[in-house]
Design an enzyme around this catalytic site. Sequence first.
Site, PDB file in Angstrom:
ATOM      1  NE  ARG A 245      37.919  36.935  48.911  1.00  0.00           N
ATOM      2  CZ  ARG A 245      38.313  37.418  47.741  1.00  0.00           C
ATOM      3  NH1 ARG A 245      39.405  36.936  47.171  1.00  0.00           N
ATOM      4  NH2 ARG A 245      37.631  38.371  47.145  1.00  0.00           N
ATOM      5  CD  GLU A 274      44.311  38.153  52.275  1.00  0.00           C
ATOM      6  OE1 GLU A 274      43.980  39.256  51.803  1.00  0.00           O
ATOM      7  OE2 GLU A 274      44.229  37.100  51.648  1.00  0.00           O
ATOM      8  CG  HIS A 292      44.603  39.099  48.073  1.00  0.00           C
ATOM      9  ND1 HIS A 292      43.567  38.948  48.971  1.00  0.00           N
ATOM     10  CD2 HIS A 292      44.048  38.902  46.855  1.00  0.00           C
ATOM     11  CE1 HIS A 292      42.439  38.677  48.324  1.00  0.00           C
ATOM     12  NE2 HIS A 292      42.717  38.644  47.031  1.00  0.00           N
ATOM     13  N   GLY A 294      46.628  38.283  43.159  1.00  0.00           N
ATOM     14  CA  GLY A 294      45.939  37.589  42.055  1.00  0.00           C
ATOM     15  C   GLY A 294      45.545  38.499  40.905  1.00  0.00           C
TER      16      GLY A 294
END
Length: 326
Positions: A245, A274, A292, A294
């Site tokens: 994060r 973000e 982001h 992932g």
Amino acid sequence: MSGSAPGSTAKIVVTGRIPDSGLEILRAAGDVWAWTDDEPIPTDVRDAQLADADVAVTLLTDTVDDAFLAAAPELRMVANVAVGYNNVDVAACTARGVTVTNTPGVLTDATADLAMGLLLMVTRRLGEGERLIRSATPWKWGMFMMLGTGVQGRRLGIIGMGAIGEAMATRAAAFGMEIVYHNRSAVDAATEERLGASLVTLEELLSTSDVVSLNCPYSESTHHLIDAAALASMRSDAFLINTARGPIVDEAALVDALRNDTIAGAGLDVFENEPTVHPGLIELDNAVIVPHLGSATVETRGAMADLAANNVAAVLAGDAPLTAVN
Ligand code: DGY
């Protein structure tokens, strides 16, 4: 946007687009109202639907706080379609008797793959190389052109040795890296032996690792865990990888560290604010930055939606949730 009025069955509000397979499971479990735009659901629309909702299926971009819960007086469950649940005030949910679930396990490999990809990108300067060609800059092969850092025999320090940390360690060990980790407790001896991994203090990890990978959850205790002092304690030839994060890292301090060669580079999938990315990161060649991604594979997002939906189905059937947070 589609919806149906609540009947005698439970009303399930889905606050953002999720894969169809998850929606099908939810439709078999209750009356589903789903926001299906890519734009975030407006708060007034969300609150109007939450007013008589039994279950909310949420994304990591939703903030499930007192205001959210106050809009949903009948709520029994929040099924977050993410492994991280820092967007959910779990204590407030527990106080209201609201069950919270997340989606661990199904995104472990995708996230570890992405972390390893960032590690290779930043150590081998792949983003820089791609930008060079795309900018039509003249180039020819050269013995000393764009030399990166080999990873074999280098030390990877993993902060947070949960499932994703361990999967990252497995990948890095296969690339010939030595593994150390920092965690609340040691992993079992067989895992340590398989990975050749050892538990070290945070200070030792930061000061001795060639690459530091953040794989811990975000909480008050990990907020700005990597601040200016932590960055200063890293080796000047070390790299930082963050797929956990954004706010675990003080992003302004990281920009300074990358600019001043306090560390050699960073590979980042997540950002402090973000979707805003610190402008300094955008300018820096030694930062690899991706949005982001992932868990962003077709298979993984489908599995996340299915797990969240199966949690809902279990709870509505009176069974224990599969992956409860509280
Ligand atoms: C998660 O599930 O917490 C991930 O950040 C999603 O990519």
